[in-house]
Design an enzyme around this catalytic site. Sequence first.
Site, PDB file in Angstrom:
ATOM      1  N   TRP A   1      29.809  26.924  31.778  1.00  0.00           N
ATOM      2  CA  TRP A   1      29.967  27.125  30.335  1.00  0.00           C
ATOM      3  C   TRP A   1      28.744  27.796  29.725  1.00  0.00           C
ATOM      4  O   TRP A   1      28.884  28.544  28.760  1.00  0.00           O
ATOM      5  CB  TRP A   1      30.328  25.817  29.635  1.00  0.00           C
ATOM      6  CG  TRP A   1      29.173  24.978  29.180  1.00  0.00           C
ATOM      7  CD1 TRP A   1      28.463  24.113  29.926  1.00  0.00           C
ATOM      8  CD2 TRP A   1      28.623  24.941  27.864  1.00  0.00           C
ATOM      9  NE1 TRP A   1      27.497  23.523  29.165  1.00  0.00           N
ATOM     10  CE2 TRP A   1      27.573  24.017  27.893  1.00  0.00           C
ATOM     11  CE3 TRP A   1      28.916  25.584  26.671  1.00  0.00           C
ATOM     12  CZ2 TRP A   1      26.807  23.725  26.763  1.00  0.00           C
ATOM     13  CZ3 TRP A   1      28.153  25.296  25.554  1.00  0.00           C
ATOM     14  CH2 TRP A   1      27.116  24.375  25.602  1.00  0.00           C
TER      15      TRP A   1
ATOM     16  N   VAL B   1      21.443  29.107  30.843  1.00  0.00           N
ATOM     17  CA  VAL B   1      20.751  27.883  31.243  1.00  0.00           C
ATOM     18  C   VAL B   1      21.056  27.555  32.702  1.00  0.00           C
ATOM     19  O   VAL B   1      20.161  27.163  33.467  1.00  0.00           O
ATOM     20  CB  VAL B   1      21.131  26.712  30.304  1.00  0.00           C
ATOM     21  CG1 VAL B   1      20.718  25.382  30.917  1.00  0.00           C
ATOM     22  CG2 VAL B   1      20.491  26.903  28.944  1.00  0.00           C
ATOM     23  N   HIS B   2      22.332  27.740  33.104  1.00  0.00           N
ATOM     24  CA  HIS B   2      22.697  27.436  34.483  1.00  0.00           C
ATOM     25  C   HIS B   2      21.887  28.300  35.457  1.00  0.00           C
ATOM     26  O   HIS B   2      21.375  27.803  36.470  1.00  0.00           O
ATOM     27  CB  HIS B   2      24.188  27.670  34.685  1.00  0.00           C
ATOM     28  CG  HIS B   2      24.615  27.521  36.102  1.00  0.00           C
ATOM     29  ND1 HIS B   2      24.572  26.321  36.769  1.00  0.00           N
ATOM     30  CD2 HIS B   2      25.062  28.428  37.006  1.00  0.00           C
ATOM     31  CE1 HIS B   2      24.973  26.490  38.005  1.00  0.00           C
ATOM     32  NE2 HIS B   2      25.288  27.760  38.178  1.00  0.00           N
TER      33      HIS B   2
ATOM     34  N   HIS C   1      18.026  17.609  25.804  1.00  0.00           N
ATOM     35  CA  HIS C   1      19.017  17.219  24.793  1.00  0.00           C
ATOM     36  C   HIS C   1      18.423  16.163  23.863  1.00  0.00           C
ATOM     37  O   HIS C   1      18.548  16.254  22.639  1.00  0.00           O
ATOM     38  CB  HIS C   1      20.282  16.672  25.461  1.00  0.00           C
ATOM     39  CG  HIS C   1      21.265  17.731  25.828  1.00  0.00           C
ATOM     40  ND1 HIS C   1      21.198  18.434  27.006  1.00  0.00           N
ATOM     41  CD2 HIS C   1      22.328  18.238  25.171  1.00  0.00           C
ATOM     42  CE1 HIS C   1      22.177  19.317  27.063  1.00  0.00           C
ATOM     43  NE2 HIS C   1      22.881  19.223  25.961  1.00  0.00           N
TER      44      HIS C   1
END
Lengths: 443, 443
Positions: free
Chosen positions: A332, A336-337, A370
């Site tokens: 998604w 970042v991945h 997060h």
Amino acid sequence: GPPLCPPESALSVSRPTRCHRLQDSLFSSDSGFNNYRGILNWCVVMLILSNARLFLENLIKYGILVDPIQVVSLFLKDPYSWPALCLVIVANVFAVAAFQVEKRLAGALTEQAGLLLHVLNLATILCFPAAVALLLESITPVGSVLALMVYTILFLKLFSYRDVNLWCRERRARAKAKAGEQLPGKANGGTAQRMVSYPDNLTYRDLYYFLFAPTLCYELNFPRSPRIRKRFLLRRLLEMLFLTQLQVGLIQQWMVPTIQNSMKPFKDMDYSRIIERLLKLAVPNHLIWLIFFYWFFHSCMNAVAELMQFGDREFYRDWWNSESVTYFWQNWNIPVHKWCLRHFYKPMLRRGSSKWVARTGVFFASAFFHEYLVSIPLHMFRLWAFTGMMAQIPLAWIVSRFFQGNYGNAAVWLTLIIGQPVAVLMYVHDYYVLHYEAPVVGA
Amino acid sequence: GPPLCPPESALSVSRPTRCHRLQDSLFSSDSGFNNYRGILNWCVVMLILSNARLFLENLIKYGILVDPIQVVSLFLKDPYSWPALCLVIVANVFAVAAFQVEKRLAGALTEQAGLLLHVLNLATILCFPAAVALLLESITPVGSVLALMVYTILFLKLFSYRDVNLWCRERRARAKAKAGEQLPGKANGGTAQRMVSYPDNLTYRDLYYFLFAPTLCYELNFPRSPRIRKRFLLRRLLEMLFLTQLQVGLIQQWMVPTIQNSMKPFKDMDYSRIIERLLKLAVPNHLIWLIFFYWFFHSCMNAVAELMQFGDREFYRDWWNSESVTYFWQNWNIPVHKWCLRHFYKPMLRRGSSKWVARTGVFFASAFFHEYLVSIPLHMFRLWAFTGMMAQIPLAWIVSRFFQGNYGNAAVWLTLIIGQPVAVLMYVHDYYVLHYEAPVVGA
């Protein structure tokens, strides 16, 4: 369709006396029928109608709550003080610091000293804005979330910048040892574009191109698109404008009243009402998240990439077909991945960690960021975001263990639709208790 | 998935310096990507969650309203008087009358006299129960709907019975004229089953088999299934039992409160609230209609057919894939469609009507019966059901003119989901005004 009375034609002179034949109903498994494509249209119509009703009910109940002026107050407490913007401008100092360290590492600075300076710089990038956000009274939660996000992105980019330059130095050292070997930049030739090789990349122009480019992974030679397509850019800019309005409108009109209405059940610990509110919140929350996804990962990033002629537009893959939680997290958010894979997961594997430890490490880092982006702006350390991210590991195991194919896909959707509003309600509830409940008790 | 960094393997000693390549985002039309099968699962999950919330909201607001005892009061006003059941038993008289006329027509009675007697009998079948339902005080609306339905079915069956026997007599006369021609019953031989030919079919056993068989079209030799499958029958009976409960529960818990809440907006002529109520009613109404469809056309009719070893189980076709209103009406209720085609549409064409006139005639007859089954039990002649059926002709034209493929299918679903609750609200509103408003004005 099949003829009704096979033995005779419709208008023959002899009247039809036979009009039944031996056959099964379509729903009977013996019939072998399985064409239910109309059901998808049914689902779409039902969803649109249900939400049209919710929309109308909301308008009747609350009137129009959308208020563009109120949005400004989320960013600014005092129109003459812009602390979040100042923080973002100060961020340049850290970028320049990292650049100067790299410049000296390409020259005479030792690797140990360079590592120390980089660690100090990167640690400051995370701690300095956090300290400002916690101590400064005039910064709003939304302003500090944005500033912290900019610093987080800067942290990830400079981490990658250091790693890639280090790899280039190692390669240069090996090439010097085995003289005559080809330089890496010229390895895949045939491209007309002039390839830059280390240390020619160490310029401010190159650094700032990377800092503004829609990627977190540094590369000496990014693939570039041949030209800026003006129609494409205009469409993306219009999408950005329209979807921003839509998100703000939906939040003000739909999320805020629903969240406010859910405070009372939370106070009374009325579980059936809490679940009802949670499901009610799930729909707008999920819709806004979907719009946000498209807005950020398609419209914004493509607009930036088009402006910068940045060639790699893979900002997301087909996560909507995910049949496992792992596939979702891998697809998604590709920037970042990619960063996690290149600068965290693979280096851990190279240092001898098992795959399982490396993956847990990635989720741990993600959980940390997060929590960092939520707790500090809210001045509230509850670990809900951290727990939510860490819970993905057992969740991924459960989903992959018990659900496959379409059931797996439905399970992933369910965790997305339900998981997010749970976290949102947790933080809002605690924020509400902290800021609006305590004074009443004291009074 | 595709490899992230194509040029190098994951764990090669040389660290990856290249990890971007020239590519488009999936949502860009240039990418050629169109795999969105996850969206169907998303729709299903969203629908289930939205309705789970509505269900919970309903339970919190109203508590449990399901009451099996109250259902009985819909059928009976006085437990010692069962007028609807008496009406149904009296229906046998008309069936026997039709049989006796046919018996005599096979003998010496002239066709003219037979026609007259049949017309009288059929007219009485429609008028007698209507008069009883209008005049008798002790009959409930639900009871009289059921009785009128039985009489309507009897009317259609005896109409078909007369037609087929007439055709057989005509065929017999032609066969006598051209002596030596094969008899129709023996025309498609080769089946082991002994075929009955006219007038051997004129027995009470044959008549009552037809009256209870799940079809409206008479035939001398129905296709028969070889045996009663006990497991199949048991499953259908369990479905009948469970789905009956479910329908009653949903009506009491969901439809009734929603309808009651929509009376005030109707009185005040508050249009936005009327639309909101209409959309709110559309969901349970549609769900109950879908359950009713499965319950009646699959469970009940298959159970009856299995018990009677009736072979033709085509009670419905794939109307859920309808891309036009016409296709829907031709495929959702096959017994009625077959009857209309065989005993109304084709005879009209044979008599020289145009297709358009014949089709309008079918819709007109259908509109008449819809109105008949609603107006008389409610003692209220508003023509909403009649108008609703007649409106199908322009609607069919509009849908086929402006929508094709999936859009046509969505348009058909939309008219089904919205059209029915409009009619329901119309009748309920008028019934409410007639029975609960007038006295208040008088007081």
